[in-house]
Scaffold this motif. Sequence first.
Motif, PDB file in Angstrom:
ATOM      1  N   GLY A  80       0.856  -1.183   0.000  1.00 45.90           N
ATOM      2  CA  GLY A  80       0.000   0.000   0.000  1.00 45.90           C
ATOM      3  C   GLY A  80       0.891   1.232   0.000  1.00 45.90           C
ATOM      4  O   GLY A  80       1.587   1.509  -0.965  1.00 45.90           O
ATOM      5  N   PHE A  81       0.909   1.951   1.131  1.00 47.60           N
ATOM      6  CA  PHE A  81       1.778   3.126   1.250  1.00 47.60           C
ATOM      7  C   PHE A  81       3.169   2.747   1.745  1.00 47.60           C
ATOM      8  O   PHE A  81       4.006   3.603   1.958  1.00 47.60           O
ATOM      9  CB  PHE A  81       1.165   4.157   2.208  1.00 47.60           C
ATOM     10  CG  PHE A  81      -0.072   4.820   1.691  1.00 47.60           C
ATOM     11  CD1 PHE A  81      -0.460   4.691   0.369  1.00 47.60           C
ATOM     12  CD2 PHE A  81      -0.860   5.594   2.532  1.00 47.60           C
ATOM     13  CE1 PHE A  81      -1.607   5.308  -0.106  1.00 47.60           C
ATOM     14  CE2 PHE A  81      -2.011   6.218   2.066  1.00 47.60           C
ATOM     15  CZ  PHE A  81      -2.391   6.068   0.737  1.00 47.60           C
ATOM     16  N   SER A  82       3.413   1.468   1.992  1.00 44.62           N
ATOM     17  CA  SER A  82       4.706   0.923   2.456  1.00 44.62           C
ATOM     18  C   SER A  82       5.173   1.554   3.768  1.00 44.62           C
ATOM     19  O   SER A  82       6.364   1.692   4.005  1.00 44.62           O
ATOM     20  CB  SER A  82       5.796   1.084   1.381  1.00 44.62           C
ATOM     21  OG  SER A  82       6.188   2.419   1.206  1.00 44.62           O
ATOM     22  N   SER A  83       4.223   1.931   4.629  1.00 46.85           N
ATOM     23  CA  SER A  83       4.581   2.633   5.869  1.00 46.85           C
ATOM     24  C   SER A  83       5.036   1.706   6.989  1.00 46.85           C
ATOM     25  O   SER A  83       5.379   2.175   8.072  1.00 46.85           O
ATOM     26  CB  SER A  83       3.399   3.478   6.350  1.00 46.85           C
ATOM     27  OG  SER A  83       2.244   2.682   6.513  1.00 46.85           O
ATOM     28  N   ASN A  84       5.032   0.407   6.744  1.00 48.49           N
ATOM     29  CA  ASN A  84       5.522  -0.519   7.758  1.00 48.49           C
ATOM     30  C   ASN A  84       6.446  -1.575   7.156  1.00 48.49           C
ATOM     31  O   ASN A  84       6.727  -2.587   7.784  1.00 48.49           O
ATOM     32  CB  ASN A  84       4.343  -1.206   8.472  1.00 48.49           C
ATOM     33  CG  ASN A  84       4.762  -1.831   9.785  1.00 48.49           C
ATOM     34  OD1 ASN A  84       5.464  -1.224  10.579  1.00 48.49           O
ATOM     35  ND2 ASN A  84       4.351  -3.070  10.018  1.00 48.49           N
ATOM     36  N   ILE A  85       6.896  -1.324   5.924  1.00 44.06           N
ATOM     37  CA  ILE A  85       7.756  -2.316   5.266  1.00 44.06           C
ATOM     38  C   ILE A  85       9.026  -1.657   4.725  1.00 44.06           C
ATOM     39  O   ILE A  85       9.041  -0.460   4.436  1.00 44.06           O
ATOM     40  CB  ILE A  85       7.023  -3.049   4.122  1.00 44.06           C
ATOM     41  CG1 ILE A  85       6.642  -2.086   3.000  1.00 44.06           C
ATOM     42  CG2 ILE A  85       5.790  -3.773   4.649  1.00 44.06           C
ATOM     43  CD1 ILE A  85       5.985  -2.793   1.827  1.00 44.06           C
ATOM     44  N   ILE A  86      10.062  -2.478   4.612  1.00 42.69           N
ATOM     45  CA  ILE A  86      11.357  -1.980   4.156  1.00 42.69           C
ATOM     46  C   ILE A  86      11.827  -2.784   2.946  1.00 42.69           C
ATOM     47  O   ILE A  86      12.065  -3.991   3.050  1.00 42.69           O
ATOM     48  CB  ILE A  86      12.421  -2.089   5.266  1.00 42.69           C
ATOM     49  CG1 ILE A  86      11.960  -1.365   6.534  1.00 42.69           C
ATOM     50  CG2 ILE A  86      13.751  -1.506   4.781  1.00 42.69           C
ATOM     51  CD1 ILE A  86      12.860  -1.612   7.729  1.00 42.69           C
ATOM     52  N   PHE A  87      11.930  -2.119   1.811  1.00 40.90           N
ATOM     53  CA  PHE A  87      12.605  -2.703   0.656  1.00 40.90           C
ATOM     54  C   PHE A  87      14.097  -2.452   0.829  1.00 40.90           C
ATOM     55  O   PHE A  87      14.505  -1.381   1.291  1.00 40.90           O
ATOM     56  CB  PHE A  87      12.116  -2.062  -0.643  1.00 40.90           C
ATOM     57  CG  PHE A  87      10.753  -2.501  -1.074  1.00 40.90           C
ATOM     58  CD1 PHE A  87      10.589  -3.640  -1.845  1.00 40.90           C
ATOM     59  CD2 PHE A  87       9.625  -1.780  -0.710  1.00 40.90           C
ATOM     60  CE1 PHE A  87       9.329  -4.052  -2.243  1.00 40.90           C
ATOM     61  CE2 PHE A  87       8.360  -2.177  -1.096  1.00 40.90           C
ATOM     62  CZ  PHE A  87       8.207  -3.322  -1.871  1.00 40.90           C
ATOM     63  N   LEU A  88      14.895  -3.406   0.441  1.00 41.02           N
ATOM     64  CA  LEU A  88      16.337  -3.285   0.620  1.00 41.02           C
ATOM     65  C   LEU A  88      17.029  -2.989  -0.702  1.00 41.02           C
ATOM     66  O   LEU A  88      16.722  -3.594  -1.728  1.00 41.02           O
ATOM     67  CB  LEU A  88      16.899  -4.570   1.230  1.00 41.02           C
ATOM     68  CG  LEU A  88      16.413  -4.839   2.660  1.00 41.02           C
ATOM     69  CD1 LEU A  88      16.779  -6.241   3.098  1.00 41.02           C
ATOM     70  CD2 LEU A  88      16.982  -3.803   3.623  1.00 41.02           C
ATOM     71  N   ARG A  89      17.960  -2.063  -0.656  1.00 36.61           N
ATOM     72  CA  ARG A  89      18.712  -1.650  -1.849  1.00 36.61           C
ATOM     73  C   ARG A  89      19.546  -2.799  -2.393  1.00 36.61           C
ATOM     74  O   ARG A  89      19.833  -2.868  -3.597  1.00 36.61           O
ATOM     75  CB  ARG A  89      19.604  -0.466  -1.477  1.00 36.61           C
ATOM     76  CG  ARG A  89      20.339   0.181  -2.636  1.00 36.61           C
ATOM     77  CD  ARG A  89      21.065   1.426  -2.136  1.00 36.61           C
ATOM     78  NE  ARG A  89      22.033   1.109  -1.092  1.00 36.61           N
ATOM     79  CZ  ARG A  89      22.409   1.957  -0.137  1.00 36.61           C
ATOM     80  NH1 ARG A  89      21.862   3.152  -0.068  1.00 36.61           N
ATOM     81  NH2 ARG A  89      23.302   1.603   0.759  1.00 36.61           N
ATOM     82  N   GLU A  90      19.900  -3.715  -1.514  1.00 34.27           N
ATOM     83  CA  GLU A  90      20.768  -4.824  -1.885  1.00 34.27           C
ATOM     84  C   GLU A  90      20.013  -5.975  -2.566  1.00 34.27           C
ATOM     85  O   GLU A  90      20.619  -6.980  -2.934  1.00 34.27           O
ATOM     86  CB  GLU A  90      21.491  -5.340  -0.638  1.00 34.27           C
ATOM     87  CG  GLU A  90      22.447  -4.335  -0.012  1.00 34.27           C
ATOM     88  CD  GLU A  90      21.756  -3.251   0.827  1.00 34.27           C
ATOM     89  OE1 GLU A  90      22.437  -2.342   1.302  1.00 34.27           O
ATOM     90  OE2 GLU A  90      20.516  -3.314   1.001  1.00 34.27           O
TER      91      GLU A  90
END
Length: 368
Positions: A70-80
């Motif tokens: 959704g708004f990704s306010s509780n999730i972390i995408f990783l650059r790696e």
Amino acid sequence: MKNLDQKLKHLKTFLKDENFFFNEDFNIKNDTYFKYGGTVKVYTSPNTLEDFKKILIFLRNHEIDFKVIGFSSNIIFLREICYSVVICTKNLNRIRMDNGQISVETGYSLQEFVRVASILYNAKGFEGLEGIPGTVGGGVFMNAAAYGDSISDNLISVTCLDQNDKIVSLKKEECAFKYRSSIFNQNPKKYIILGINFRLQEGNRSAIKKNIEKFHIARHSYQDFVYPSLGSIISINKNIYREIYRNKSQAYFLIHLILEVIFKNPISKFISRKRPSNYFLNLLFLRFIKQKKLGKINNTISDKTINTLINDGEINGQDIVNFILLLHDLTNRQYSIENELVIDSVYRVSEDFEKSYNEIQRAFNEKK
């Protein structure tokens, strides 16, 4: 990899033929709440529930892994990590009132929903959700709650696409709501939320307004509004500092209590009301970690609380993983990790991040 590339090629052809918006090799960083992340091979944001359903069914039929956000306010995408397919629900934001009930699509803003339900329709029971920066679907997914109000309290039913690609309506009692948990986050691919139906219980407008103002001010005291940040790292409804020291060091526990008396009394709170901070509590925590040789912290700690991850522009994936797993260990793994590190729908993991990726997988498997 070749097989996945072929599947993604078919997906892009399908999206083009259906005239669905999508981006290829999309850098998701600036589209996330935490302002961190890497490349997504295919990123799409459907405009209607019917489009959403078509995309989901195509992905399932072709056995392509995907991540719904959704708004990704509780999730972390990783650059790696390079991700394969991400579907964003932010355009699924219709709302409808009918006979004392309010129905919203999964991507409707939770903050806006609280304003509409509470202020425009005098509905009580939603005030505590004020300020939660996610979607209604995301709130239901994790059973968001604050200040005594849970999003599931006034919920009637959830419309979903089930694992057999059928649209079903789950009643509240079928959703297995518990503290920070539901049937949806326990098995994310089994039921995908499309819409939610709530009942509206009339309350006193003045009391509702006062509650919202009170909760808004309270949030400012412990949430970081300067840096990109997420909610609590560890899902704990206790004082996390005390929980860490309680069984590890009586000396630090007592020093922490003294600091609380000095800096958390009503007079100190009033003096620092415009800039609330746990600065000295954090200094003690950092000294505790260093003295006990419990780990190395490279990321910047939020002045508000150690239980919030912030992005100061210099953080990296290793720092993120290390700090989350450190807090999990310091609380004896008794509480679940609330921030979700996105480790599904993976296209490729950078070679120097493989070890950390495996650690994350183990931690989240324990969580389940």
